[in-house]
Design an enzyme around this catalytic site. Structure first.
Site, PDB file in Angstrom:
ATOM      1  N   ASP A  74       2.960   5.718  -6.390  1.00  0.00           N
ATOM      2  CA  ASP A  74       4.188   5.562  -5.612  1.00  0.00           C
ATOM      3  C   ASP A  74       5.439   5.435  -6.464  1.00  0.00           C
ATOM      4  O   ASP A  74       6.550   5.440  -5.944  1.00  0.00           O
ATOM      5  CB  ASP A  74       4.071   4.331  -4.699  1.00  0.00           C
ATOM      6  CG  ASP A  74       3.091   4.584  -3.583  1.00  0.00           C
ATOM      7  OD1 ASP A  74       3.102   5.700  -3.051  1.00  0.00           O
ATOM      8  OD2 ASP A  74       2.308   3.685  -3.249  1.00  0.00           O
ATOM      9  N   HIS A 118       0.880  -1.187   0.000  1.00  0.00           N
ATOM     10  CA  HIS A 118       0.000   0.000   0.000  1.00  0.00           C
ATOM     11  C   HIS A 118       0.912   1.230   0.000  1.00  0.00           C
ATOM     12  O   HIS A 118       1.746   1.366  -0.881  1.00  0.00           O
ATOM     13  CB  HIS A 118      -0.900  -0.115   1.241  1.00  0.00           C
ATOM     14  CG  HIS A 118      -2.048   0.845   1.308  1.00  0.00           C
ATOM     15  ND1 HIS A 118      -2.398   1.692   0.302  1.00  0.00           N
ATOM     16  CD2 HIS A 118      -2.934   1.096   2.316  1.00  0.00           C
ATOM     17  CE1 HIS A 118      -3.455   2.414   0.667  1.00  0.00           C
ATOM     18  NE2 HIS A 118      -3.787   2.077   1.894  1.00  0.00           N
ATOM     19  N   HIS A 133      -2.140  -1.860  -9.838  1.00  0.00           N
ATOM     20  CA  HIS A 133      -3.121  -1.307  -8.909  1.00  0.00           C
ATOM     21  C   HIS A 133      -4.371  -2.163  -8.974  1.00  0.00           C
ATOM     22  O   HIS A 133      -4.729  -2.658 -10.038  1.00  0.00           O
ATOM     23  CB  HIS A 133      -3.453   0.147  -9.288  1.00  0.00           C
ATOM     24  CG  HIS A 133      -4.069   0.902  -8.175  1.00  0.00           C
ATOM     25  ND1 HIS A 133      -5.413   0.841  -7.903  1.00  0.00           N
ATOM     26  CD2 HIS A 133      -3.517   1.700  -7.236  1.00  0.00           C
ATOM     27  CE1 HIS A 133      -5.665   1.593  -6.851  1.00  0.00           C
ATOM     28  NE2 HIS A 133      -4.528   2.125  -6.418  1.00  0.00           N
TER      29      HIS A 133
HETATM   30  N1  CMC Z   1       5.013  -6.506 -10.434  1.00  0.00           N
HETATM   31  C1  CMC Z   1       4.899  -7.674 -11.092  1.00  0.00           C
HETATM   32  N2  CMC Z   1       3.744  -8.345 -11.259  1.00  0.00           N
HETATM   33  C2  CMC Z   1       2.649  -7.792 -10.734  1.00  0.00           C
HETATM   34  C3  CMC Z   1       2.679  -6.567 -10.040  1.00  0.00           C
HETATM   35  C4  CMC Z   1       3.926  -5.914  -9.910  1.00  0.00           C
HETATM   36  N3  CMC Z   1       4.011  -4.748  -9.262  1.00  0.00           N
HETATM   37  N4  CMC Z   1       1.432  -6.253  -9.605  1.00  0.00           N
HETATM   38  C5  CMC Z   1       0.648  -7.253 -10.030  1.00  0.00           C
HETATM   39  N5  CMC Z   1       1.368  -8.182 -10.709  1.00  0.00           N
HETATM   40  C6  CMC Z   1       0.877  -9.392 -11.368  1.00  0.00           C
HETATM   41  C7  CMC Z   1       0.600 -10.490 -10.368  1.00  0.00           C
HETATM   42  O1  CMC Z   1       1.729 -11.299 -10.163  1.00  0.00           O
HETATM   43  C8  CMC Z   1      -0.557 -11.206 -11.025  1.00  0.00           C
HETATM   44  O2  CMC Z   1      -0.028 -12.001 -12.052  1.00  0.00           O
HETATM   45  P1  CMC Z   1      -0.674 -13.465 -12.378  1.00  0.00           P
HETATM   46  O3  CMC Z   1      -2.056 -13.150 -12.873  1.00  0.00           O
HETATM   47  O4  CMC Z   1       0.230 -14.073 -13.387  1.00  0.00           O
HETATM   48  O5  CMC Z   1      -0.686 -14.209 -11.068  1.00  0.00           O
HETATM   49  C9  CMC Z   1      -1.350 -10.083 -11.686  1.00  0.00           C
HETATM   50  O6  CMC Z   1      -0.384  -9.048 -11.956  1.00  0.00           O
HETATM   51  C10 CMC Z   1      -2.468  -9.518 -10.812  1.00  0.00           C
HETATM   52  O7  CMC Z   1      -1.886  -9.106  -9.580  1.00  0.00           O
HETATM   53  P2  CMC Z   1      -2.597  -9.152  -8.158  1.00  0.00           P
HETATM   54  O8  CMC Z   1      -1.570  -9.258  -7.096  1.00  0.00           O
HETATM   55  O9  CMC Z   1      -3.695 -10.188  -8.207  1.00  0.00           O
HETATM   56  O10 CMC Z   1      -3.298  -7.720  -8.143  1.00  0.00           O
HETATM   57  P3  CMC Z   1      -3.936  -7.048  -6.882  1.00  0.00           P
HETATM   58  O11 CMC Z   1      -5.008  -6.182  -7.393  1.00  0.00           O
HETATM   59  O12 CMC Z   1      -4.280  -8.054  -5.848  1.00  0.00           O
HETATM   60  O13 CMC Z   1      -2.729  -6.182  -6.284  1.00  0.00           O
HETATM   61  C11 CMC Z   1      -1.186  -4.440  -5.928  1.00  0.00           C
HETATM   62  C12 CMC Z   1      -2.568  -4.825  -6.487  1.00  0.00           C
HETATM   63  C13 CMC Z   1      -1.068  -2.914  -5.939  1.00  0.00           C
HETATM   64  C14 CMC Z   1      -1.051  -4.924  -4.485  1.00  0.00           C
HETATM   65  C15 CMC Z   1      -0.093  -5.072  -6.821  1.00  0.00           C
HETATM   66  O14 CMC Z   1      -0.190  -4.576  -8.143  1.00  0.00           O
HETATM   67  C16 CMC Z   1       1.316  -4.834  -6.269  1.00  0.00           C
HETATM   68  O15 CMC Z   1       1.785  -5.597  -5.437  1.00  0.00           O
HETATM   69  N6  CMC Z   1       2.010  -3.743  -6.740  1.00  0.00           N
HETATM   70  C17 CMC Z   1       3.311  -3.418  -6.180  1.00  0.00           C
HETATM   71  C18 CMC Z   1       3.137  -2.663  -4.878  1.00  0.00           C
HETATM   72  C19 CMC Z   1       2.664  -1.247  -5.098  1.00  0.00           C
HETATM   73  O16 CMC Z   1       3.187  -0.526  -5.942  1.00  0.00           O
HETATM   74  N7  CMC Z   1       1.686  -0.817  -4.296  1.00  0.00           N
HETATM   75  C20 CMC Z   1       1.157   0.549  -4.328  1.00  0.00           C
HETATM   76  C21 CMC Z   1      -0.248   0.610  -4.814  1.00  0.00           C
HETATM   77  S1  CMC Z   1      -0.742   2.283  -5.231  1.00  0.00           S
HETATM   78  C22 CMC Z   1      -0.737   3.128  -3.731  1.00  0.00           C
HETATM   79  C23 CMC Z   1      -1.862   2.743  -2.875  1.00  0.00           C
HETATM   80  O17 CMC Z   1      -2.979   3.193  -3.136  1.00  0.00           O
HETATM   81  O18 CMC Z   1      -1.622   2.002  -1.922  1.00  0.00           O
END
Ligand code: CMC
Length: 439
Positions: free
Chosen positions: A365, A270, A309
């Protein structure tokens, strides 16, 4: 055509159900009527991570993640970031309207008059180790404020809630500055009520230190901070805001509720991602190492922090604005070379099938940490700055919750997959039983 319905047929019983559709949404409780046996509890909807569950109604922030649109109270984020001061936007979020000049002056005065912390907070801060993480100091100090303002427990009174909200907006920068000064070993600096919100933060952080900017530089930095705070001010039902509502729904006071929200923000998935981006860029170190890093990300060995995101499946509009501010800040501070690394990472990622297929774009971020670092903040302070901006969003949602006629204590259900009823074996006969069961 009558009222829209979702028609469901249960193949277990042959029974048919018509479920009301309002605003393209169905009520989870309507599913409870679906059951095989009248004695059964009824059907639940299963949604880990709340990916498709609206937990409340809200009139504060609108996001269209597919189109990359973000609006506060209907106003596009691009216009707010360009034309408004942070406290103006804070007024909009909390009060529902942009202020007139007269209202803004009064609001600014009220906030600044509430920026002072009780002297005992210094002793509290002194108790932390020299290398304590400022987010740990911030969340603990906000929770501690609950003991300084026991009147905050009267959450039924609108005027009392308002008093606490102004206190929190006023005091969050002072807590942040105290945490920073503590980590640097500097004496704490009191707020200056004659300054604007972000100017005062700069004053409390750096006054009397070697980092103190010249007045004209301070102005540019304050404007950049104001814009970053606007971009961070709200983002509807994200993890920390949902936490604020969840804790608030138990009628906890706003200090402990906000401390819980800030704790959720601290997580690297987050608001902690801005710090994690800097750590990642430092680790990558040079352009030549980007391809190997991308390979590791695609192999699932790590994440590209600052990318992806839950809601945005397009470019995060906040990231676009931040990219622009970067150049203004660098004119004052000098260029942070990490921006080149970040832009190259972005270029490669946006051209790569792995990221394109999953609709992964830079989020808020990705660039904010680079700007904060150029301004002189250590990475540990980045999430603290995010929390200052987000405070008003948490409070606006808390206020909305308090006024919601449908408000109930947040209490999700679970899908129990554990054992059926078991008969207890006395302890002297239990030897080896647990191990046998696991294997
Ligand atoms: N790098 C590589 N792969 C990713 C990333 C990433 N940053 N984010 C998502 N994926 C992949 C993930 O591995 C999955 O792939 P597969 O379908 O093959 O398993 C797919 O994309 C969907 O990901 P998810 O984890 O199911 O997506 P989510 O909606 O649960 O998670 C997230 C959203 C923000 C937690 C995630 O994108 C992430 O971990 N990003 C990096 C951390 C980050 O930058 N966070 C800040 C968010 S913006 C500020 C805020 O509002 O908090």
């Amino acid at each position: 055509m009558g009222d829209p319905k979702l028609s469901i047929s249960d193949s277990r019983t042959g029974q048919k159900y018509d479920i009301d559709i309002r605003q393209a949404t169905v009520r989870a409780m309507d599913f409870r009527a679906i059951r095989e046996d009248p004695e059964e509890f009824g059907m639940l909807v299963y949604d880990p991570g709340y990916t498709n569950t609206a937990s409340c109604t809200s009139r504060i922030t609108f996001i269209d993640g597919r189109k990359g649109i973000l609006r506060y109270r209907g106003y596009p984020i691009e216009q707010l970031a360009e034309h408004c001061a942070y406290t103006e936007v804070a007024h909009l979020l909390l009060h529902g309207e942009l202020p007139t000049q007269h209202e803004l002056d009064a609001w600014n005065t009220e906030i600044m008059e509430n920026s002072m912390l009780h002297e005992n907070i210094k002793k509290f801060m002194d108790g932390f180790l020299y290398d304590a993480h400022p987010m740990g100091m911030m969340v603990s100090t906000v929770a501690a404020l609950s003991t300084f303002y026991p009147d905050a427990k009267d959450i039924a009174s609108k005027s009392n809630r308002y008093r606490q909200q102004v206190r929190l907006i006023g005091k969050m920068p002072t807590i942040a500055a105290y945490a920073y000064r503590k980590s640097q070993g500097y004496p704490y600096a009191y707020p200056d009520w004659d300054l604007g919100y972000s100017e005062n933060l700069i004053h409390m952080l750096w006054n009397g230190t070697r980092r103190q900017p010249k007045p004209e530089q301070a102005q540019v930095l304050a404007r950049a901070l104001d814009t970053l705070f606007i971009l961070h001010a709200d983002h509807e039902q994200n993890c920390s805001t949902s936490t604020m509502r969840q804790v608030g729904s138990a009628h906890a006071d706003p200090y402990v509720s906000l401390s819980a929200a800030a704790t959720a923000l601290y997580g690297p998935l987050h608001g902690g991602a801005n710090e994690a981006v800097l750590t990642m860029l430092e680790e990558i170190g040079s352009m030549e190492r980007i391809p190997e890093f991308i390979r590791q990300v695609k192999a699932g060995e790590r994440r590209l922090m600052g990318f992806g995101h839950r809601v945005y499946k397009n470019y995060d509009p906040r990231a676009r604005i931040i990219r622009r501010i970067a150049d203004q800040v660098f004119e004052i501070t000098g260029r942070n070379p990490k921006i080149d690394l970040a832009r190259e990472l972005e270029r490669i990622a946006l051209d790569d099938d792995y990221f394109v297929k999953r609709r992964l774009y830079p989020n808020v971020d990705f660039y904010s940490g680079i700007i904060y670092q150029a301004m002189g903040f250590a990475p540990e302070m980045f999430t603290v700055l995010f929390a200052i901006g987000r405070t008003v969003g948490w409070l606006a949602h808390w206020e909305e919750l308090m006024n919601d006629p449908e408000k109930r204590i947040a209490r999700p259900r679970q899908l129990y997959l554990g054992p059926d009823e078991q008969t207890l074996t006395p302890i002297e006969q239990r030897l080896g039983q647990a191990r046998e069961k696991v294997s």
